[in-house]
Motif scaffolding. Sequence first.
Motif, PDB file in Angstrom:
ATOM      1  N   ILE A 164      -0.803   2.484   7.188  1.00  0.00           N
ATOM      2  CA  ILE A 164      -1.477   2.905   6.008  1.00  0.00           C
ATOM      3  C   ILE A 164      -2.098   1.566   5.558  1.00  0.00           C
ATOM      4  CG2 ILE A 164      -1.083   3.545   3.541  1.00  0.00           C
ATOM      5  CD1 ILE A 164       1.221   5.565   4.809  1.00  0.00           C
ATOM      6  N   THR A 217      -5.847   8.649   5.678  1.00  0.00           N
ATOM      7  CA  THR A 217      -5.788   7.550   4.766  1.00  0.00           C
ATOM      8  C   THR A 217      -7.021   6.608   4.974  1.00  0.00           C
ATOM      9  OG1 THR A 217      -3.372   7.425   4.666  1.00  0.00           O
ATOM     10  CG2 THR A 217      -4.636   5.636   3.674  1.00  0.00           C
ATOM     11  N   VAL A 252     -10.771  13.681   6.406  1.00  0.00           N
ATOM     12  CA  VAL A 252      -9.345  13.812   5.801  1.00  0.00           C
ATOM     13  C   VAL A 252      -8.781  15.022   6.016  1.00  0.00           C
ATOM     14  CG1 VAL A 252      -7.844  13.703   3.808  1.00  0.00           C
ATOM     15  CG2 VAL A 252      -9.942  12.102   3.942  1.00  0.00           C
ATOM     16  N   ALA A 279      -9.953   8.567   3.697  1.00  0.00           N
ATOM     17  CA  ALA A 279      -9.909   8.792   2.055  1.00  0.00           C
ATOM     18  C   ALA A 279     -10.365   7.711   1.420  1.00  0.00           C
ATOM     19  CB  ALA A 279      -8.608   9.314   1.783  1.00  0.00           C
ATOM     20  N   THR A 280      -9.988   6.587   1.885  1.00  0.00           N
ATOM     21  CA  THR A 280     -10.045   5.236   1.448  1.00  0.00           C
ATOM     22  C   THR A 280     -11.698   4.941   1.602  1.00  0.00           C
ATOM     23  OG1 THR A 280      -8.184   4.265   2.055  1.00  0.00           O
ATOM     24  CG2 THR A 280      -9.843   2.715   1.547  1.00  0.00           C
ATOM     25  N   ILE A 322      -6.209   1.231   4.747  1.00  0.00           N
ATOM     26  CA  ILE A 322      -6.757   1.032   3.542  1.00  0.00           C
ATOM     27  C   ILE A 322      -7.585  -0.264   3.525  1.00  0.00           C
ATOM     28  CG2 ILE A 322      -6.178   0.485   1.162  1.00  0.00           C
ATOM     29  CD1 ILE A 322      -3.892   2.156   1.408  1.00  0.00           C
TER      30      ILE A 322
END
Length: 538
Positions: A319, A454, A58, A457-458, A323
């Motif tokens: 985004i 993102t 990230v 991070a997911t 995700i």
Amino acid sequence: MPSRGKLARLALLAVSSGLLFGVDLGSIGAAIHPMAEEIAMSTLQTESVVSGAKGGAVGGCLLGGALMSSRGRRFTVAVSVIPFVIGPIFLIFATSFAELLLGRLLMGFGIGLASVAAPNYLSEVVPPALRGIFEAMYELGIALGMLGAASINLGIEHFDQHGGDCPLGNCWRYQAGMVPLGAAFPLLLAVLLVPESPRWLMSMADSDDAGLLAALEAIQELGRDGATVRLVAARGGTGPPTTTRTTDDLVSLWDERHEAAGSPLWSARTAETVGFERSRETRIKTRHVLLQTFRDIGAILSGAAHVPEGAHSGLLLAIAAAILNQACASTSLLVYTQHVLQEAGVSNRETQNSLSLAVVAAKALGVILGLMLVNRVGRRMLLGWGGALSALLILVLAVGAAYKNVAVLLTGMSGFVLVFYTTWGIGYWIVVVELTAAGGPRFSGASQSFATATLFATGWLTSLTFIHVISLGPYGLLIYAGVAVLMALFAAFLLPETSGRSLEECGELLQSTAAPLLGESSDSQEVSHSPSERSSLN
């Protein structure tokens, strides 16, 4: 069209940059249980170490966006090697949880840098007709890295199980440390063989003739049609070449920028008097660009008036894709394959590693199939069917887990991995560049950095909670099946069709379709900029 040799160099960069991520995914799985036993880690600490690479990624993505803008795409890819060399050394000699976590965070930081810079670089230097294939080669590098790491780790496990003596102690240190360390060096070689992105050079040059010359030299080094005749004319100071017609996207873009600057290279000034010395205003500090990146991300997300039309909705779509890509446990399942098999009753580590090799091979096969399909079907069809079939195969996986049937379990895992990496696995790296193209040179880099941050991070959250989710039994796996259904709906109803378009055309498409679809702010849509105004903004 560039020669095969020029394309081969770009292909080497694409594959070798993906190796970092792939080797990381393929190496840590085999080391989880012996590493946790020797260091005496809890389940939460084990999950933290395993997912630490994505946590570090990230930060790598966000800093990578700033480095790409201030120092160049190629430079950022090269820098990604440094933390990926230091991180594995920590793992090789680690004696505590903190040292393991630090090593994994450093490895992830390097992965994040490469993951945001390499796809961006490839999108800017590869002809539009080949962009899908070359972006998919990044995913091919991930697959080859996983397959190579899994194969080597299986050999190490066999050596350990049959009385071998690893000099550093427990053999997991070789699996988690030595194997990733070797993956860093092919990328160093690849970076030396390619030029900086001409699009980045042109964005830095503005109206500077030295910068325009550097961009033209990079285009010529990439083997683009029409670049050589322009370069000869520029160096000789003989005026414009007699033939300037071209269909090449990079050469056409250079012509536009050169003409907008007043055609400074069609003068008596020769290359000997031109040195690409960046002015004090152009030599931007990375810290300033990093802060500006955060401001730009905020401006894009809020739909500020100075942001190009389509950038807001393009980032939201990117985004969402990021995700969905990780929330279905696509990489977590690969990392924890041995753990899932152990839960199903497979207790022998060598057997676990042997069976996990089949899952990794399914990923490699999926990427190869994706390379064959990516330019034959549209983005929406590719990702739509990918989501639907992934949901079905996760249900098969859940049935195998419910009945502890290893054959059904392995079929579900391998089938899901095969389908996912044929479609979404390669699709994300392609569409994230195309969806953020509306932002122009300035805002597209910030958008790509944030979207890929993102993604990691997911992935970090998914890996951090994976053991706890599957401890719920087969019902826990239904969560991931539900995400796969959302993947299919996203492709069918939200994703614009960007296949076969240049980056500039993708930006125009986002301005006309994606913005109304997602409700771009009215202030952003009402502002219209002339080409010169857009250039100053970007």
